[in-house]
Design a protein around this motif. Structure first.
Motif: not given
Length: 512
Positions: A378-401
């Motif tokens: 009913e009240f979901p988390f949402r991902l603003p468009d300007n943060l989508a690439l930030f999330i991608r960067m964060y996930v890839l960065m953590e995977g490398v680490a």
């Protein structure tokens, strides 16, 4: 390379059938995710990964973007989709040669003294070749021949399936998918113009070199940059995830993991543009242990306010403060301000305990999930468009680490980064700016409400003088009450005091 109409129609049919399969699988994914059947979700996600590989370059890139959309897919599905690798067989050299000669308007040998026919790397949009220029060894990135037409065809087929998407997945998913596809379209066309990548590289390198001393970014031969050709300095190094070679050279893997996170986290907080694609193929280590960054085709841009709010979110996460985490997510527009705060907070507390290594009981998780299922839809988390690439960067960065250091703790690492003198000053400024902005917003809201309440009381022509006086007296507690309601979302404790004070004043003036 010309393509016949029959081949185009056959390709479109292939896309229609595959996307239909994808949506049918996705419906089953959602069903199993609600029932908590993680194994089934992973199994179905694996099928979709194979579908994306089968559909080719455009869909491999799209799948990588979808793997960062936690607001659209369950975590198990995202984990599997993130395994999509942007590695495809190289295009024939004759086609590459023709592409280069068309861009420069002259033979290949007139541009480069030597050009290696076999690429050292081949991806969905382009491939990289070794070459020589002015006696120096360089690398040349060349756009895959015919890829622009292929992307246009694929995106056109996807757009023509909008009605089917809406019918099968519902309006909410449809509108989110539309936004994702629109952002993806812009992103992939930007990536297919190497002049833009060259400008991205120059902008990011200027930012990084102003504060980083042990980091390397290849130089660009700007006079030879074209839309489809990008000649760059060659910097030899070891791939960041080639653990055995890094160990042989005596490099400290834990320090390298921390360094990767430091570079990319600082980029997001301090600069308006950041490298959004830190997968292992884009990060190398030179002979001195310095990081080398490649491929600036995919970048993210965040305005100052968003960067400030991300900084506040980082700090709240490090402090393990669930209320401040929720406040920061609301300011980032990543959480509906009217969502059930109790449920959200409980979920964040459990997640933080898990991150700290504390055992969370199955009963606690099940109780939360059962209670939250209705609320989150009913009240979901949402991902603003300007943060989508930030999330991608964060996930890839953590995977490398984590590849470098399996015991790597992202929050602890970011905590050390934010504890540096420069970052502490940044935190104080961000906190003061955020609080001042909240106070001014609430003040403006309150100032707009008070005259309206006053006008309303003036309109009551049947009031006696005594009643009017009493009415005006109620403006004070009424204003406090309204102001407390405005503050309730971000400052619950202050609003509670305000509510109590307004009620006390109402009672006082009524009995007076």
């Amino acid at each position: 390379m010309s393509v016949s109409r029959s081949e185009i129609r056959a390709h479109k049919r292939k896309i229609y059938i595959s996307v239909l399969k994808f949506l049918l699988i996705l419906r089953r994914v959602n069903k199993y995710a609600k029932r908590g059947k993680s194994d089934k979700v992973r199994e179905l996600a694996e099928k979709n990964v194979k579908l994306f590989y089968k559909l080719g370059p455009t869909f491999i890139k799209l799948g990588q973007i979808l793997s960062s959309r936690g607001d659209m897919f369950p975590q198990e599905y995202i984990d599997k989709m993130s395994e999509l690798q942007d590695i495809v067989p190289p295009a024939p050299f004759e086609e590459i040669k023709r592409e280069i000669e068309e861009e420069y308007g002259r033979p290949l040998n007139d541009v480069f003294e030597y050009f290696e026919e076999r690429p050292i790397f081949s991806a969905s949009l382009g491939q990289v070749h070794m070459a020589k220029l002015g006696g120096k060894t360089i690398v040349v990135k060349v756009l895959r021949p015919g890829i622009r037409k292929r992307v246009e065809l694929d995106l056109g087929a996807l757009k023509s399936m909008r009605i089917m998407l809406k019918t099968m997945m519902g309006e909410d998913f449809y509108f989110m998918a539309q936004r994702v596809l629109s952002a993806f379209e812009k992103s992939i066309y930007d990536e297919m113009d190497y002049r833009k990548e060259a400008n991205n590289l120059l902008e990011i390198s200027e930012n990084l070199y102003s504060r980083e001393k042990d980091l390397r970014i290849p130089g660009i031969y700007m006079e030879l940059v074209r839309e489809k050709v990008l000649p760059m300095e060659y910097i030899p190094g070891i791939k960041i995830t080639d653990v055995e070679k890094l160990k042989e050279k005596g490099f400290d893997l834990k320090s390298l993991a921390s360094r990767v996170v430091e570079v990319f986290t600082t980029m997001v907080i301090k600069d308006n543009v950041f490298h959004a694609d830190p997968h292992p193929g884009n990060i190398y280590v030179d002979e001195n242990g310095h990081l080398i960054l490649y491929d600036f085709g995919m970048v993210g841009r965040l305005d100052k306010k968003t960067r400030r709010n991300l900084f506040m979110l980082y700090n709240a996460l490090i402090s393990r403060d669930a209320d401040r985490i929720i406040d920061a997510m609301i300011r980032l527009d990543a959480l509906d301000p009217y969502a059930d705060r109790y449920v959200i907070k409980k979920g964040i507390v459990l997640a933080l305990r898990s991150l700290e290594g504390e055992k969370v009981s199955e009963y606690e998780v099940r109780e939360l999930v059962n209670f939250a299922n209705k609320i989150f839809y009913e009240f979901p988390f949402r991902l603003p468009d300007n943060l989508a690439l930030f999330i991608r960067m964060y996930v890839l960065m953590e995977g490398v680490a984590l590849t470098l250091d399996p015991e790597f703790n992202m929050l602890n690492s970011i905590g050390k980064i934010l504890d540096s003198p420069g970052m502490r000053r940044e935190l104080v400024v961000s906190t003061l700016s955020t609080e001042l902005e909240t106070i001014m917003t609430n003040y403006r809201t309150l100032m707009r409400l008070i005259p309206k309440m006053n006008d309303y009381l003036d309109m009551q022509s049947n009031y006696t003088k005594y009643e009017k006086e009493k009415g005006y007296e109620y403006i004070i507690p009424g204003s406090i009450f309204v102001g407390s309601a405005v503050l309730a979302i971000n400052h619950p404790f202050i609003s509670l005091i305000g509510f109590a004070l307004s009620i006390a004043l109402f009672i006082y003036f009524y009995l007076k």
